[in-house]
Enzyme design. Structure first.
Site, PDB file in Angstrom:
ATOM      1  N   ASP A   1      61.744 -14.221  27.057  1.00 40.17           N
ATOM      2  CA  ASP A   1      60.842 -13.470  27.942  1.00 40.17           C
ATOM      3  C   ASP A   1      59.968 -12.442  27.221  1.00 40.17           C
ATOM      4  OD1 ASP A   1      62.847 -11.811  27.207  1.00 40.17           O
ATOM      5  OD2 ASP A   1      63.235 -11.008  29.212  1.00 40.17           O
TER       6      ASP A   1
ATOM      7  N   HIS B   1      46.042 -25.295   3.964  1.00 34.72           N
ATOM      8  CA  HIS B   1      46.439 -24.285   4.954  1.00 34.72           C
ATOM      9  C   HIS B   1      47.870 -23.818   4.690  1.00 34.72           C
ATOM     10  CE1 HIS B   1      43.096 -25.121   8.149  1.00 34.72           C
ATOM     11  NE2 HIS B   1      42.665 -24.498   7.083  1.00 34.72           N
TER      12      HIS B   1
ATOM     13  N   ASP C   1      43.054 -16.605   1.534  1.00 36.71           N
ATOM     14  CA  ASP C   1      42.103 -16.991   2.581  1.00 36.71           C
ATOM     15  C   ASP C   1      42.542 -16.271   3.845  1.00 36.71           C
ATOM     16  OD1 ASP C   1      40.579 -18.147   4.574  1.00 36.71           O
ATOM     17  OD2 ASP C   1      40.962 -20.216   3.957  1.00 36.71           O
TER      18      ASP C   1
ATOM     19  N   ASP D   1      36.105 -14.433   7.831  1.00 38.13           N
ATOM     20  CA  ASP D   1      36.897 -15.522   7.236  1.00 38.13           C
ATOM     21  C   ASP D   1      36.472 -15.655   5.779  1.00 38.13           C
ATOM     22  OD1 ASP D   1      38.368 -17.757   6.660  1.00 38.13           O
ATOM     23  OD2 ASP D   1      37.238 -19.115   7.963  1.00 38.13           O
TER      24      ASP D   1
ATOM     25  N   HIS E   1      37.761 -31.173   2.238  1.00 41.08           N
ATOM     26  CA  HIS E   1      37.312 -30.565   3.507  1.00 41.08           C
ATOM     27  C   HIS E   1      35.799 -30.381   3.531  1.00 41.08           C
ATOM     28  CE1 HIS E   1      36.976 -26.606   1.492  1.00 41.08           C
ATOM     29  NE2 HIS E   1      38.143 -26.862   0.924  1.00 41.08           N
TER      30      HIS E   1
ATOM     31  N   HIS F   1      32.139 -24.113   8.686  1.00 36.29           N
ATOM     32  CA  HIS F   1      32.404 -24.171  10.129  1.00 36.29           C
ATOM     33  C   HIS F   1      31.736 -22.968  10.765  1.00 36.29           C
ATOM     34  CE1 HIS F   1      35.546 -21.048   9.718  1.00 36.29           C
ATOM     35  NE2 HIS F   1      35.974 -21.709   8.669  1.00 36.29           N
TER      36      HIS F   1
ATOM     37  N   HIS G   1      37.173 -20.993  14.063  1.00 33.23           N
ATOM     38  CA  HIS G   1      36.438 -22.256  14.056  1.00 33.23           C
ATOM     39  C   HIS G   1      35.674 -22.286  15.380  1.00 33.23           C
ATOM     40  CE1 HIS G   1      39.596 -24.052  11.071  1.00 33.23           C
ATOM     41  NE2 HIS G   1      38.838 -23.136  10.532  1.00 33.23           N
TER      42      HIS G   1
ATOM     43  N   GLU H   1      32.415 -22.549   2.115  1.00 33.15           N
ATOM     44  CA  GLU H   1      33.728 -22.466   1.461  1.00 33.15           C
ATOM     45  C   GLU H   1      34.071 -23.695   0.622  1.00 33.15           C
ATOM     46  OE1 GLU H   1      37.125 -22.690   4.222  1.00 33.15           O
ATOM     47  OE2 GLU H   1      35.690 -22.406   5.857  1.00 33.15           O
TER      48      GLU H   1
ATOM     49  N   TYR I   1      40.788 -28.689  -5.743  1.00 38.41           N
ATOM     50  CA  TYR I   1      42.247 -28.614  -5.725  1.00 38.41           C
ATOM     51  C   TYR I   1      42.806 -29.771  -6.545  1.00 38.41           C
ATOM     52  CZ  TYR I   1      40.376 -26.244  -1.645  1.00 38.41           C
ATOM     53  OH  TYR I   1      39.601 -25.457  -0.833  1.00 38.41           O
TER      54      TYR I   1
ATOM     55  N   ARG J   1      39.324 -21.878  -4.145  1.00 37.54           N
ATOM     56  CA  ARG J   1      38.361 -21.908  -3.033  1.00 37.54           C
ATOM     57  C   ARG J   1      37.672 -20.552  -3.016  1.00 37.54           C
ATOM     58  NH1 ARG J   1      41.327 -23.814   0.675  1.00 37.54           N
ATOM     59  NH2 ARG J   1      42.052 -22.050   1.889  1.00 37.54           N
TER      60      ARG J   1
ATOM     61  N   GLU K   1      35.085 -18.464  -0.355  1.00 35.71           N
ATOM     62  CA  GLU K   1      34.524 -18.571   1.000  1.00 35.71           C
ATOM     63  C   GLU K   1      33.776 -17.305   1.374  1.00 35.71           C
ATOM     64  OE1 GLU K   1      37.513 -18.923   4.103  1.00 35.71           O
ATOM     65  OE2 GLU K   1      36.032 -19.757   5.486  1.00 35.71           O
TER      66      GLU K   1
HETATM   67  N1  GLY Z   1      41.478 -20.562   6.895  1.00 39.15           N
HETATM   68  C1  GLY Z   1      40.769 -21.464   7.667  1.00 39.15           C
HETATM   69  C2  GLY Z   1      39.396 -21.662   7.239  1.00 39.15           C
HETATM   70  O1  GLY Z   1      38.943 -21.089   6.272  1.00 39.15           O
HETATM   71  O2  GLY Z   1      38.696 -22.389   7.857  1.00 39.15           O
HETATM   72 MN    MN Z   2      39.121 -19.203   5.531  1.00 39.52          MN
HETATM   73 MN    MN Z   3      36.875 -20.919   6.938  1.00 38.85          MN
END
Ligand code: GLY
Ligand code: MN
Ligand code: MN
Length: 413
Positions: free
Chosen positions: A14, A217, A234, A245, A324, A328, A335, A358, A362, A381, A383
């Site tokens: 709860d 992720h 990230d 982000d 990827h 986005h 997203h 981004e 890898y 990465r 971003e």
């Molecule tokens: N961490 C998710 C993204 O960068 O889209």
């Molecule tokens: Mn990100």
């Molecule tokens: Mn992102």
């Protein structure tokens, strides 16, 4: 259009989770409370009507103050605000006057039942009345497009989210060292978010040391950062329900090794190329193509792939190392909604759109293959968050450096 608020979520029993307001309801009404339903009525007399919670001293003792009907009216500017208990008696009449109902089925059992009832009534009586709803449409059909173009106020809120996100990254870099737990870095990052006034992290923060940087992720954050390893962070702060982000990849020792540096420089060049492709009239596909080409050329230089760059890209050979997309949309959701393609063509960029850039490379240890040994276990990465302006792009996260010497300078200080 009928927009019910998001339900309160509980842990396995709860205890309430922090409330995550419905983004569409908030976008149109400014409301972030549970137990509301917004009804937008179109046609010749367009209006916003709301069903909301009344004040309740007992409930407020436990959960804090509610807006109440008057507060809801002043926040939303609705023409009418009714107690939520009147939904079942009033909504059918409102729905009966509509041709189409925009509603996301499955969001609220009570609203679904009333919509199904209204459709049934219209089927039975509509022919004689000459009116009544005949169809249900997802609200995203209208709202996703609106949300894609940010207002000045939205851009300002995203700027704040980005500013706090960058502060968090600096705090994380300061906490970083070989042998430190990823969770310690996560705590520094998220502590800085809160201290700077953010709601908190907008999504599970990724702090991936060593090979963990290769898991796109990775959110366990429960390993110790290895000697000589990279750390991919990230993360994004949620501020005023909007998001930053940002990803940066740091050397835990404070110095990139030669191989790490070689990979890092390719990814940063891909980031620059992608940002250079951003301007009104270009497409989101152009941005991805720009970064993909640089990454593919880099993979050829490293000796991980061989052949001609166009062939490599066309055949998708780079996807083993860059699986990827480059971007986005970013906003109330990390997203954010909005089509990336329309009738088979990539979406044209317009001033006011906000999205991420981004690129990453890898080299998962399990990848194998020729020339892989040197690079195995490296994940990078980088971003940034970008606003499309009248004639190009503004990088909202430019204050957090990406240049190798500056990134090294942030570690442990
Ligand atoms: N961490 C998710 C993204 O960068 O889209
Ligand atoms: Mn990100
Ligand atoms: Mn992102």
């Amino acid at each position: 259009m009928v927009l019910p608020s998001a339900p309160v979520q509980h842990t396995s029993r709860d205890t309430e989770r922090p409330y995550a307001p419905d983004r569409e309801l908030f976008y149109l009404s400014g409301l972030a409370e549970p137990d509301c339903v917004a009804v937008l009525v179109g046609g010749s007399d367009p209006r916003l009507e709301l069903f909301a919670r009344s004040r309740d001293a007992d409930a407020e003792l436990w959960s804090g103050p509610r807006l109440g009907l008057e507060g809801v009216q002043s926040v939303s500017g609705a023409e009418e605000v009714y107690p939520i208990q009147e939904l079942a008696s009033r909504l059918p009449t409102m729905l009966g006057g509509a041709d189409r109902i925009h509603v996301r089925l499955g969001r609220s059992r009570e609203v679904d039942d009333l919509v199904i009832g209204a459709l049934g009534t219209a089927r039975a009586r509509g022919p004689r009345l000459g009116s009544g709803p005949r169809g249900v449409i997802d609200p995203g059909e209208i709202l996703d497009e609106l949300r894609l173009l940010k207002s000045a106020h939205e851009v300002e809120t995203i700027r704040n989210a980005c500013r706090i996100t960058m502060e968090g990254h600096r705090a994380a870099a300061r906490a970083l060292a070989e042998g430190v737990g990823e969770w310690v870095v996560e705590a520094a990052l998220e502590g800085a978010f809160r201290a700077a006034g953010a709601i908190g992290p907008g999504f599970a923060s990724i702090v991936g040391g060593g090979e963990n940087a290769c898991t796109l992720h990775y959110v366990a954050n429960d390993a110790t950062i290895p000697e000589g390893g990279l750390v991919l962070i990230d993360a994004g702060a949620e501020y005023g329900l909007y998001h930053g982000d940002v990803t940066r990849t740091f050397p835990a020792s404070g110095r990139f090794s030669g191989t790490q540096r070689a990979v890092y420089e390719i990814v940063d060049e891909a980031r620059r190329a992608a940002i250079a492709a951003v301007r009104p009239g270009a497409t989101i596909g152009d941005v991805h193509e720009a970064s993909t080409r640089v990454l593919a050329l880099g993979l050829l230089d490293l000796g991980v792939l061989s052949g001609d760059v166009d062939e490599v890209v066309d055949a998708g050979c780079h996807r083993e190392f860059f699986p990827h997309q480059t971007s986005h949309w970013l906003g109330l959701d990390v997203h954010d909604p909005g089509d990336y393609q329309r009738r088979g063509a990539s979406r044209m960029l317009e001033a006011g759109m906000v999205f991420t850039v981004e690129p990453g490379l890898y080299f998962r240890p399990e990848s194998g293959g020729e020339g892989m040994g040197t690079w195995s276990g490296i994940g990078v990465r980088i971003e940034d968050d970008v606003l499309v302006t009248g004639d190009g792009a503004e990088v909202l996260t430019t204050d957090l450096p990406t240049a190798i010497d500056e990134v090294e300078g942030l570690v442990g200080r």
